[in-house]
Write a protein that holds these residues in place. Structure first.
Motif, mmCIF file in Angstrom:
data_model
loop_
_atom_site.group_PDB
_atom_site.id
_atom_site.type_symbol
_atom_site.label_atom_id
_atom_site.label_comp_id
_atom_site.label_asym_id
_atom_site.label_seq_id
_atom_site.Cartn_x
_atom_site.Cartn_y
_atom_site.Cartn_z
ATOM 1 N N PHE A 299 40.880 8.412 45.312
ATOM 2 C CA PHE A 299 40.135 8.373 46.864
ATOM 3 C C PHE A 299 41.027 9.168 47.827
ATOM 4 O O PHE A 299 42.243 8.974 47.533
ATOM 5 N N TYR A 300 40.111 9.359 48.805
ATOM 6 C CA TYR A 300 40.884 10.129 50.041
ATOM 7 C C TYR A 300 40.725 8.876 51.017
ATOM 8 O O TYR A 300 39.673 8.356 51.321
ATOM 9 N N ALA A 301 42.037 8.870 51.832
ATOM 10 C CA ALA A 301 41.985 7.583 52.903
ATOM 11 C C ALA A 301 42.301 8.377 54.246
ATOM 12 O O ALA A 301 43.512 9.106 54.164
ATOM 13 N N TYR A 302 41.855 8.241 55.297
ATOM 14 C CA TYR A 302 42.067 8.788 56.464
ATOM 15 C C TYR A 302 42.150 7.889 57.679
ATOM 16 O O TYR A 302 41.370 6.904 57.685
ATOM 17 N N ASP A 303 43.126 8.158 58.404
ATOM 18 C CA ASP A 303 43.583 7.038 59.331
ATOM 19 C C ASP A 303 43.165 7.329 60.830
ATOM 20 O O ASP A 303 43.589 7.992 61.272
ATOM 21 N N ARG A 304 42.071 6.699 61.141
ATOM 22 C CA ARG A 304 41.598 7.041 62.447
ATOM 23 C C ARG A 304 42.525 6.878 63.434
ATOM 24 O O ARG A 304 42.447 7.624 64.748
ATOM 25 N N ASN A 305 43.336 6.153 63.574
ATOM 26 C CA ASN A 305 44.543 5.894 64.578
ATOM 27 C C ASN A 305 45.365 7.248 64.722
ATOM 28 O O ASN A 305 45.653 7.703 65.770
ATOM 29 N N LEU B 293 44.665 18.952 63.183
ATOM 30 C CA LEU B 293 44.344 17.908 63.870
ATOM 31 C C LEU B 293 43.855 16.724 62.736
ATOM 32 O O LEU B 293 44.191 15.721 63.125
ATOM 33 N N VAL B 294 43.407 17.012 61.716
ATOM 34 C CA VAL B 294 43.319 16.007 60.439
ATOM 35 C C VAL B 294 44.011 16.038 59.367
ATOM 36 O O VAL B 294 44.089 15.134 58.650
ATOM 37 N N GLY B 295 44.768 17.280 59.228
ATOM 38 C CA GLY B 295 45.735 17.280 57.792
ATOM 39 C C GLY B 295 46.552 16.086 57.542
ATOM 40 O O GLY B 295 46.928 15.684 56.541
ATOM 41 N N GLU B 296 47.419 15.784 58.551
ATOM 42 C CA GLU B 296 48.350 14.854 58.404
ATOM 43 C C GLU B 296 48.074 13.306 58.292
ATOM 44 O O GLU B 296 48.665 12.580 58.141
ATOM 45 N N ALA B 297 46.516 13.244 58.826
ATOM 46 C CA ALA B 297 46.085 11.898 58.784
ATOM 47 C C ALA B 297 45.557 11.556 57.652
ATOM 48 O O ALA B 297 44.848 10.438 57.542
ATOM 49 N N GLY B 298 45.695 12.201 56.383
ATOM 50 C CA GLY B 298 44.870 11.763 55.332
ATOM 51 C C GLY B 298 45.915 11.898 53.942
ATOM 52 O O GLY B 298 46.719 12.633 53.994
ATOM 53 N N ILE B 299 45.497 10.988 53.163
ATOM 54 C CA ILE B 299 46.141 10.675 51.866
ATOM 55 C C ILE B 299 45.024 10.959 50.600
ATOM 56 O O ILE B 299 43.997 10.404 51.041
ATOM 57 N N TYR B 300 45.712 11.495 49.536
ATOM 58 C CA TYR B 300 44.792 11.524 48.407
ATOM 59 C C TYR B 300 45.695 10.348 47.521
ATOM 60 O O TYR B 300 46.796 10.565 47.303
ATOM 61 N N VAL B 301 44.700 9.408 46.859
ATOM 62 C CA VAL B 301 45.424 8.258 46.076
ATOM 63 C C VAL B 301 44.869 8.501 44.742
ATOM 64 O O VAL B 301 43.569 8.282 44.647
ATOM 65 N N ALA B 302 45.638 8.171 43.714
ATOM 66 C CA ALA B 302 45.269 8.254 42.179
ATOM 67 C C ALA B 302 46.090 7.433 41.504
ATOM 68 O O ALA B 302 47.193 7.029 42.030
ATOM 69 N N ARG B 303 45.449 6.923 40.632
ATOM 70 C CA ARG B 303 46.134 5.861 39.584
ATOM 71 C C ARG B 303 46.598 6.365 38.492
ATOM 72 O O ARG B 303 45.879 7.004 37.744
ATOM 73 N N VAL B 304 47.992 5.748 38.264
ATOM 74 C CA VAL B 304 48.666 6.218 36.834
ATOM 75 C C VAL B 304 47.708 5.618 35.627
ATOM 76 O O VAL B 304 47.782 4.249 35.623
ATOM 77 N N ILE B 305 47.360 6.477 34.828
ATOM 78 C CA ILE B 305 46.657 5.993 33.711
ATOM 79 C C ILE B 305 47.792 5.975 32.502
ATOM 80 O O ILE B 305 47.482 4.985 31.694
ATOM 81 N N VAL C 157 49.320 11.427 47.608
ATOM 82 C CA VAL C 157 49.859 12.974 48.186
ATOM 83 C C VAL C 157 49.455 12.879 49.290
ATOM 84 O O VAL C 157 48.166 12.630 49.970
ATOM 85 N N PHE C 158 50.516 13.155 50.420
ATOM 86 C CA PHE C 158 50.452 13.114 51.642
ATOM 87 C C PHE C 158 49.735 14.520 51.961
ATOM 88 O O PHE C 158 49.707 15.579 51.349
ATOM 89 N N GLN C 159 49.691 14.907 53.249
ATOM 90 C CA GLN C 159 49.143 16.051 54.065
ATOM 91 C C GLN C 159 47.768 16.260 53.490
ATOM 92 O O GLN C 159 47.486 17.584 53.035
ATOM 93 N N SER C 160 46.870 15.546 53.136
ATOM 94 C CA SER C 160 45.808 15.633 52.497
ATOM 95 C C SER C 160 44.380 15.516 53.230
ATOM 96 O O SER C 160 43.414 15.648 52.709
ATOM 97 N N GLY C 161 44.624 15.315 54.565
ATOM 98 C CA GLY C 161 43.422 15.218 55.306
ATOM 99 C C GLY C 161 42.480 16.335 55.437
ATOM 100 O O GLY C 161 41.473 16.211 56.326
#
Ligand SMILES: *Cc1c(COP(=O)(O)O)cnc(C)c1O
Length: 411
Positions: free
Chosen positions: A40-46, A292-304, A385-389
């Motif tokens: 998933f992607y998570a974006y931090d509104r703050n 404005l948005v790039g640094e406020a988001g991360i992409y998260v994946a799980r190790v299989i 993965v940072f810088q993913s917003g």
């Protein structure tokens, strides 16, 4: 001989507690449970809010701040941004719908982009959105549709300048381009617009993207203002809208440093009096996407899986280039470099041996990190993965290999 390896700029925007990365106060494993599935992607509104405030602190108050929503078109993100910025720039009728759904005044929405279809132009007219005209054909269509619909089109001319933003990641101006009207043709096109009965509100001059060099941006902005004043002399009507582009970059790769906004704000501040004298009615705006948005988001994946092949460790995850083409290095990069990557539930553990983080696709291009020193990770761990917003999910070929889509959450 000692070789100094460049490193990523520190990732300090997301807090860490008990070894876990936090997204607006929520520990990553808890957030993963809440989302219910990885990736998933998570974006931090703050972080979005504080970034806009930071840009405003540096830019003169007279400069309007627009959000270029193709960077991140998630409706909840656009809704959040709509309350913070002065305008939203869209690049399709689909984006225009999301921008209009926020309730933002349509006069504050602008629609740029080559190849606008007649139906899209009609939608923009009906909505009262400002059209950034990219060709003579669009002028003719707008004049015809305006007469048919009984609406005076709101439009500005997108200009392809003769210069470009130096050191920018993607060349969007200068030379031969599919974007805008060549600056040298603008006087003729302004005359054409007047003969069609169209009121040209001003100009949109965009010189490039993803620059980390303040002096290059200052120089491009000076050239842009100079060009705008020159074009205004050929315009039958006063310039009321002047969009000078953006191009503010964020650090993605080892060795890159954050952009310093202070000199950009100072140079604009210094340029404003002369501009106000030359173009007294012009409302100046900058358009920013990734900044404005790039640094406020991360992409998260799980190790299989964790595999060792001829001595090299591979963390195989459930996420990859189908969700995050840019992090895989296949979105306009010449040489593949790693985005900043971490193990989000082992933030307090030291880096171990170098590993490569890959996805589940049957292609060696499906790489999220190549030979990166990370804490020892195992199946179940969460790769971040940072810088993913910006330019993440919507800029990726999610249909490739028919894996599940990535979820998106605004936290
Ligand atoms: C994409 C785009 C932007 C935003 O670029 P970023 O690098 O995300 O800031 C701004 N203006 C125009 C015309 C664009 O096409």
């Amino acid at each position: 001989m000692s070789s100094i390896r460049p490193v990523h700029a520190p990732q300090s925007l997301f807090a860490v507690a008990d070894g876990c990365l936090q997204v607006n106060g929520i520990p990553l494993p808890r957030l993963a449970q809440r989302v219910g599935a990885t990736p998933f992607y998570a974006y931090d509104r703050n972080l979005l809010t504080t970034r806009v405030a930071e840009v405003r602190r540096h830019l003169p108050p007279a400069v309007a701040l627009h959000y270029s929503m193709k960077a991140n078109p998630m409706p909840a993100v656009v809704q959040h941004m709509a309350a913070l910025v002065d305008g939203i720039d869209v690049a399709s009728a689909g984006e225009m719908k999301v921008a209009l759904d926020t309730g933002l005044d349509p006069a504050r929405i602008s629609f740029a982009g080559p190849g606008k279809r007649d139906a899209e132009l009609a939608q923009a007219l009906a909505a009262g959105v400002c059209v950034h005209v990219e060709s003579e054909r669009e002028l003719h269509v707008l004049a015809r549709l305006g007469a048919e619909l009984g609406i005076a089109p709101r439009l500005v001319l997108r200009i392809n300048p003769e210069f470009e933003l130096k050191g920018s990641g993607m060349r969007m101006g200068g030379g031969a381009k599919q974007f805008g009207i060549d600056a040298e043709d603008a006087p003729r096109v302004l005359t054409l617009a007047a003969s069609l009965g169209l009121d040209v509100l001003g100009f949109h001059i965009f010189g490039g993207s993803q620059s980390l060099k303040a002096d290059a941006i200052v120089q491009a902005q000076a050239q842009t203002l100079e060009l705008a004043v020159r074009l205004a002399a050929a315009s039958p009507a006063p310039v009321r809208i002047l969009n000078i582009g953006g191009g503010f970059g964020i650090p993605y790769f080892p060795g890159e440093q954050p952009l310093d906004l202070a000199p950009i704000g100072a140079a604009l501040d210094a340029a404003l009096p002369a501009l106000a004298a030359a173009l007294p009615q012009a409302r100046l705006s900058v358009e920013l996407g990734r900044y404005l948005v790039g640094e406020a988001g991360i992409y998260v994946a799980r190790v299989i899986d964790r595999k060792v092949s001829r001595g090299q460790v591979f963390l195989v995850t459930d996420g990859g280039l189908h969700h995050h083409l840019a992090a895989s290095g296949n979105f306009g990069q010449v040489i593949r470099k790693n985005y900043p990557v971490a193990i989000g539930n082992r933030m307090d553990q030291p880096a171990g041996a170098e590993v490569s983080v890959v996805g589940p696709l049957c292609t060696p291009l499906d790489l999220l990190a190549e030979r990166m020193a990370l804490p020892d990770a195992a199946p179940g761990d969460l790769v971040v993965v940072f810088q993913s917003g910006a330019y993440g999910r919507s800029a990726s070929p999610e249909g490739f290999l028919s894996h599940p889509q990535a979820a998106e959450v605004l936290v």
